[in-house]
Design a protein around this motif. Structure first.
Motif, short mmCIF file in Angstrom:
data_model
loop_
_atom_site.label_atom_id
_atom_site.label_comp_id
_atom_site.label_asym_id
_atom_site.label_seq_id
_atom_site.Cartn_x
_atom_site.Cartn_y
_atom_site.Cartn_z
N HIS A 29 -40.79 15.76 9.91
CA HIS A 29 -42.04 16.51 10.03
C HIS A 29 -42.20 17.54 8.92
O HIS A 29 -43.31 17.87 8.53
CB HIS A 29 -42.11 17.21 11.39
N LEU B 281 -50.59 15.35 8.12
CA LEU B 281 -50.04 15.39 9.47
C LEU B 281 -51.08 14.90 10.48
O LEU B 281 -52.24 15.31 10.44
CB LEU B 281 -49.62 16.81 9.84
N GLU C 175 -48.43 15.21 15.15
CA GLU C 175 -47.46 15.85 14.28
C GLU C 175 -47.78 17.33 14.08
O GLU C 175 -46.87 18.17 14.01
CB GLU C 175 -47.41 15.12 12.95
N GLN D 161 -44.13 24.97 7.64
CA GLN D 161 -43.08 24.02 7.25
C GLN D 161 -42.04 24.68 6.34
O GLN D 161 -40.84 24.47 6.49
CB GLN D 161 -43.70 22.82 6.53
N PRO E 212 -41.35 10.56 14.79
CA PRO E 212 -42.78 10.44 14.54
C PRO E 212 -43.22 9.03 14.18
O PRO E 212 -44.41 8.78 13.99
CB PRO E 212 -43.00 11.39 13.35
#
Length: 735
Positions: free
Chosen positions: A80, A88, A92, A147, A594
């Motif tokens: 991710h 995304l 996600e 992130q 994912p």
């Protein structure tokens, strides 16, 4: 003049998060702790060459470090993080805002204004059903900054000194680019690659000793015999009967072998998982070449009180002991519990200078209170988790402590000297140790095993382990050696203590359901690798899902009889109208990979036939080894499996196999009834499952690779249905 050996033992440990089938780990703690505590501790000690210490590494941690740095596995968090923020998916995005604040908020989030700003924007407490709407409020830049910060915040002081670019990124603080993120993740890998070589370097110069634990961190006494728990817990109810000394021996032997492979020489000492000991483990340790172990002072107190009379702490604690069982002798060291726990649980609450004063006070008090001329002072604790609670990762406190000890500022000239030593060096220099005729069976927590077997959920887990192990023993002689070894390896992973740590109500974590899932996944892999049908109960959570999680695993049941045309196309909107559907995305924020295999799953029936529709996700590509679909149908006494490739080629056929739960599947036959173009449509007459009107059955959809599960729909419980009767449509109309 008295001489005191101060022996630090820092225990580094993570359970085996890796699923060897998917090549992925669902949790990131090996990777993140590597850039913080694992690297920090050796980096700082390297600055103080006169300070000695012992580091204990579990092989399950070392193996994952090796897998991650070699690129053999990844983890779901890393997947991710790597994905460009602009790409995304909604699920996600929900995952990122749910999990990328997984850090100590006081010491790792709030000191960074942008990270704290993003936490406030999300909110401190978020219900799973609110994640997707909340994620829509986050801009692409918000998500990118999140992130970056989730990974940047986990770099400790050692990495920041070693790589100045990390300080530059922290100073930048916001508005990160995808290149900035790539730099952070690349540096993360660089630090991880330096961890093991750094420890090897300090061990080679004799500054540190490296020791081990049983490979997958099992509670050895309970593995040897679960009835050993009654020695400290006589009022336990009936327990699952496991007597597996061979597994305990394997966990020890494999640990010693792997330690030698990683560090170049075998370990002399061992920290038993959770300090758990019993007399029966002494011969197993000795046979593996180990010569000492460490545990908690509570074990020593109970051992002495049982056999020799009253416990006098200052007289009895600060020395090694010799323990004999079945003719084998080992030495044992017992940790100073209060001193050790102060490092882990108290010193972060005060100023480093005040914490240092307390350490010096203790070091000066112990020689005065003990009548011994030669003392061994064992400070033994978790070497990774405490430092998250220190505002600077513990750098100032440990630096001050090492400076003080290097200068021998805690000594009292003419009365006593204190030197840091590795445990093996301290044991070598000690005079003949005292004899301990009896070793109490217990752990470092309350000198018993309540945490791991005292709760109903624990005992349910042990029963699943017992049943799986018994079946594997029965079929092992007939298995190919490589298959047999792989199946036992999965069982050993399931024997780890961490799964049982989170069962019951003693401890809480946001990831309790995931620990439960991982435990059962390892057990399911045992059955699958051995070619057996995994029993239904391995698909049922031991930990009851919270209502919020249960509501997300949505299954819509059929509302009308259907008879779709089997052509692999959506021929008509109404041909699947009234069918049931399965949610293809995992519960929001859940710890699944994912990877998306399906955009849509539907199922239904008419009076004679059961139908399945799979819409492959547009991102799905050919894979080596190829992926397959298994449609598992369970009746009251039978298990059936409809199997076909997820990716073409196929010729309109599927394989139908059947068997009895707990036994291998038997070949049935190849049947017509599959069509594939834009979608996959499958039809199987109910008679193939020996089902008649009104009978109940359950099913799950699995994606497999080389026969092993990589995805499951629904994620927790199978769909339960009844074969429709002739009045099904009328009943649905009334509803």
């Amino acid at each position: 003049m008295k001489r005191a050996a101060l022996c630090f033992l820092w225990h580094m440990h993570q359970p085996y998060y890796t699923d060897p089938v998917t090549g992925s780990a669902s949790m990131p703690w090996v990777r993140l702790h590597a850039t913080k505590a694992y690297y920090d501790m050796v980096y700082l000690l390297d600055q103080f060459p006169r300070i000695s210490a012992t580091f204990n590494f579990t092989p399950s941690l070392l193996r994952q470090l090796e897998e991650l740095t070699a690129g053999a596995i990844t983890d779901v968090f890393l997947e991710h993080a790597r994905k460009p923020a602009a790409e995304l998916s909604p699920e996600e995005r929900a995952f990122v805002i749910r999990h990328f604040f997984s850090a100590n908020w006081a010491t790792m989030v709030r000191p960074s204004p942008r990270y704290q700003e993003l936490l406030v924007k999300r909110g401190l407490h978020v219900a799973p059903q609110d994640l997707e709407p909340l994620a829509k409020r986050f801009t692409t830049q918000d998500l990118l900054d999140l992130q970056v910060w989730h990974n940047l915040a986990w770099f400790g002081y050692g990495a920041r000194h070693r790589f100045p670019h990390l300080a530059e990124l922290r100073k930048k603080g916001r508005g990160f680019s995808e290149q900035d993120k790539d730099d952070v993740l690349a540096l993360q890998l660089d630090v991880m690659r330096e961890v093991v070589p750094s420890y090897r370097k300090l061990a080679a110069r004799g500054q540190i000793e490296l020791t081990t634990s049983p490979f997958y961190h099992p509670i050895l006494p309970l593995l040897i015999d679960t009835e050993i728990a009654r020695r400290s817990l006589p009022h336990l109810p009936a327990l699952p009967q496991i007597k597996a000394p061979a597994d305990a021996e394997a966990q020890i032997r494999k640990a010693v072998e792997y330690h030698q492979l990683v560090f170049g020489e075998p370990p002399k000492g061992l920290w038993p998982s959770e300090g758990s000991v019993c007399p029966e483990m002494i011969p197993l340790l000795h046979q593996a070449g180990l010569r000492w172990f460490a545990t908690d002072e509570g074990i020593l107190a109970r051992s002495i009180e049982t056999q020799q009379g009253p416990w006098h702490r200052s007289v009895m604690l600060y020395q090694p002991y010799e323990i004999q069982h079945q003719g084998r002798i080992l030495r044992a060291v017992f940790r100073d519990r209060d001193f050790s726990d102060a490092f882990g649980f108290r010193y972060h609450r005060t100023l480093p200078q005040l914490a240092l004063e307390d350490v010096v006070r203790r070091l000066r008090t112990i020689p005065h209170e003990s009548p011994r001329e030669d003392l061994l002072i064992p400070v033994i604790l978790d070497g990774e988790n405490p430092w998250e609670h220190y505002h600077d990762g513990g750098e100032e406190f440990l630096s001050l402590l090492y400076q003080k000890l290097t200068a021998q500022a805690a000594d009292e000239p003419g009365h006593f000297e204190i030197h840091t030593k590795t445990l093996s060096d301290a044991l070598t220099s000690c005079p003949a140790p005292a004899k301990l005729p009896h070793l109490h069976s217990g752990s470092w927590i309350n000198a018993d095993f309540t945490i791991w077997i005292g709760h109903e959920e624990d005992q349910r887990g042990w029963e699943l382990l017992r049943h799986t192990r018994q079946r594997l023993l029965e079929v092992s002689p007939s298995l190919d050696p490589d298959i047999r070894q792989a199946a036992w390896e999965e069982l050993y992973a399931a024997e780890g203590s961490d799964w049982f740590w989170w069962y019951g109500d003693e401890f809480e974590t946001d990831y309790k359901l995931e620990f439960d899932r991982l435990f059962r996944a390892h057990l399911r892999n045992v059955w699958t690798k051995a070619g057996l049908i995994a029993p239904d109960h391995l698909h049922q959570p031991i930990v009851p899902p919270a209502p919020a999680h249960a509501q997300q695993d949505l299954v819509a049941l059929p509302t009308a009889l259907i008879s779709p045309k089997l052509d692999g196309m959506v021929t008509d909107f109404f041909e699947w109208y009234g069918a049931g559907t399965l949610r293809v995305a995992p519960p929001l924020g859940a710890m699944w990979s994912p990877a998306r295999y399906f955009a849509h799953i539907a199922f239904g029936f008419n009076l004679e036939t059961l139908f399945l529709r799979l819409d492959p996700d547009r991102t799905l590509k050919d894979q080596e080894p190829p992926l397959s679909v298994e449609w598992d149908i369970r009746t009251t006494d039978r298990a059936y499996k409809v199997t076909f490739p997820l990716i073409p080629p196929t010729e309109g056929t599927f394989l139908l196999t059947r068997g009895v739960p707990g036994e291998p599947f038997e070949y049935a036959r190849e049947l017509q009834g599959l069509a594939r173009q834009r979608i996959i449509e499958v039809a199987v007459p109910f008679r193939e499952f020996e089902l008649t009107a009104g009978q109940s059955f359950a099913f799950s959809i699995l994606v497999t690779r080389e026969g092993l599960e990589v995805a499951r729909y629904p994620h927790q419980h199978p769909v339960t249905l009844e074969v429709p009767t002739s009045d099904f449509d009328a009943m649905m109309w009334r509803v």
